[in-house]
Scaffold this motif. Structure first.
Motif, PDB file in Angstrom:
ATOM      1  N   ILE A 116       0.813  -1.220   0.000  1.00  0.00           N
ATOM      2  CA  ILE A 116       0.000   0.000   0.000  1.00  0.00           C
ATOM      3  C   ILE A 116       0.852   1.277   0.000  1.00  0.00           C
ATOM      4  N   PRO A 117       1.870   1.396   0.864  1.00  0.00           N
ATOM      5  CA  PRO A 117       2.671   2.637   0.847  1.00  0.00           C
ATOM      6  C   PRO A 117       3.425   2.845  -0.460  1.00  0.00           C
ATOM      7  N   LEU A 118       3.609   1.774  -1.234  1.00  0.00           N
ATOM      8  CA  LEU A 118       4.344   1.897  -2.486  1.00  0.00           C
ATOM      9  C   LEU A 118       3.518   2.589  -3.570  1.00  0.00           C
ATOM     10  N   GLY A 119       2.203   2.689  -3.361  1.00  0.00           N
ATOM     11  CA  GLY A 119       1.349   3.366  -4.320  1.00  0.00           C
ATOM     12  C   GLY A 119       0.999   4.788  -3.934  1.00  0.00           C
ATOM     13  N   PHE A 120       1.622   5.298  -2.874  1.00  0.00           N
ATOM     14  CA  PHE A 120       1.323   6.650  -2.381  1.00  0.00           C
ATOM     15  C   PHE A 120       2.295   7.658  -2.986  1.00  0.00           C
ATOM     16  N   GLN A 121       1.795   8.885  -3.218  1.00  0.00           N
ATOM     17  CA  GLN A 121       2.638   9.954  -3.743  1.00  0.00           C
ATOM     18  C   GLN A 121       3.213  10.771  -2.590  1.00  0.00           C
ATOM     19  N   TYR A 122       4.526  10.695  -2.382  1.00  0.00           N
ATOM     20  CA  TYR A 122       5.170  11.330  -1.240  1.00  0.00           C
ATOM     21  C   TYR A 122       5.706  12.721  -1.601  1.00  0.00           C
ATOM     22  N   GLU A 123       5.656  13.620  -0.604  1.00  0.00           N
ATOM     23  CA  GLU A 123       6.276  14.939  -0.766  1.00  0.00           C
ATOM     24  C   GLU A 123       7.788  14.790  -0.831  1.00  0.00           C
ATOM     25  N   ASP A 124       8.328  13.910  -0.005  1.00  0.00           N
ATOM     26  CA  ASP A 124       9.765  13.611   0.002  1.00  0.00           C
ATOM     27  C   ASP A 124      10.058  12.687  -1.184  1.00  0.00           C
ATOM     28  N   LYS A 125      10.733  13.193  -2.193  1.00  0.00           N
ATOM     29  CA  LYS A 125      10.966  12.436  -3.419  1.00  0.00           C
ATOM     30  C   LYS A 125      11.891  11.239  -3.206  1.00  0.00           C
ATOM     31  N   SER A 126      12.643  11.253  -2.108  1.00  0.00           N
ATOM     32  CA  SER A 126      13.521  10.124  -1.834  1.00  0.00           C
ATOM     33  C   SER A 126      12.807   9.005  -1.090  1.00  0.00           C
ATOM     34  N   ALA A 127      11.573   9.258  -0.645  1.00  0.00           N
ATOM     35  CA  ALA A 127      10.864   8.272   0.179  1.00  0.00           C
ATOM     36  C   ALA A 127      10.525   7.010  -0.605  1.00  0.00           C
TER      37      ALA A 127
END
Length: 243
Positions: A116-127
């Protein structure tokens, strides 16, 4: 969604599962140090990337969902018996029965949550690339432990391959589903963040459990295990350069 990352996770799971299927005897220390290294790497990625992200977006509410995720993992390991952090629980000669269905159910739920977290768009581009590497590393001992237990259940080779391939697909498919729904429905993208916080809690439970339970007698911290943990943390720190 970066397909290369998903292929990496799929390949890591298959590679971990193939090891006990092709190597007659895997040295116990290999599993101990592999778990320590991957657990530390996952812990580092969680602390350096995921925790800042969820607290930045959710504020104090993030702590509630992280705690819920932590204890959700406590429940899941009642089904999986801790296979996600390296426990095999292979029965002795006096007791050869292995309850496969609860093990597969608990581990598959955990694998789905990992995606699930792998499909989220993060503010931190390195996340995202850091998380992908952390999950991929964790998949190697996961696959190894799963197939070790399956082998001791005396199942046919074709059945073992079906189990391994199906399990290897769970996390990438969960990532694709989360990414697809998040991109099409803004409300889904918002609520995905709460699920990410839950998964952060499960990662904290798994990685910290690995630190003191990954196979050593009396759970002592040997020099080599400490080196494996330090190496994992250093590698997680180096993922900050992805930004």
């Amino acid at each position: 969604m970066n397909w290369n990352y998903l292929i990496l996770i799929l390949a890591a799971t298959l590679a971990g599962g193939i090891i006990p299927m092709t190597v007659k005897r895997v040295h116990a220390n290999f599993s101990i140090y592999l778990l320590a290294f991957t657990g530390a790497f996952l812990f580092g990625v969680t602390i350096m990337h995921l925790l800042p992200e969820v607290f930045h977006e959710l504020g104090h509410a993030a702590g509630i969902y992280i705690a819920l995720g932590f204890f959700l993992q406590v429940f899941l390991q009642q089904l999986s018996h801790g296979m996600e952090h390296g426990h095999t629980h292979i029965p002795g000669d006096h007791h050869r029965h292995i309850a496969i269905l609860p093990l597969l159910l608990g581990l598959s739920i955990h694998a789905f949550m990992e995606g699930i977290p792998l499909g989220f768009q993060y503010e931190d581009k390195s996340a995202l690339p850091s998380l992908m590497l952390g999950v991929a590393a964790h998949k190697i001992p996961e696959g190894l432990t799963l197939m070790t237990v399956m082998l001791h259940a005396h199942k046919k080779k074709a059945y073992l391959w079906r189990i391994l391939v199906t399990f290897a697909l769970v996390t990438p498919l969960a990532a694709l589903l989360a990414g697809w729904m998040g991109n099409r429905f803004e409300v889904i993208q918002h609520y995905l963040l709460y699920l990410v916080a839950l998964v952060v809690g499960t990662f904290l439970h798994i990685s910290t459990t690995i630190f003191y339970e990954s196979g050593t007698r009396h759970h002592e911290l040997s020099g080599r295990k400490a080196l494996a943990i330090a190496s994992g943390l250093v590698l997680a720190f180096l993922t900050l350069i992805f930004e």
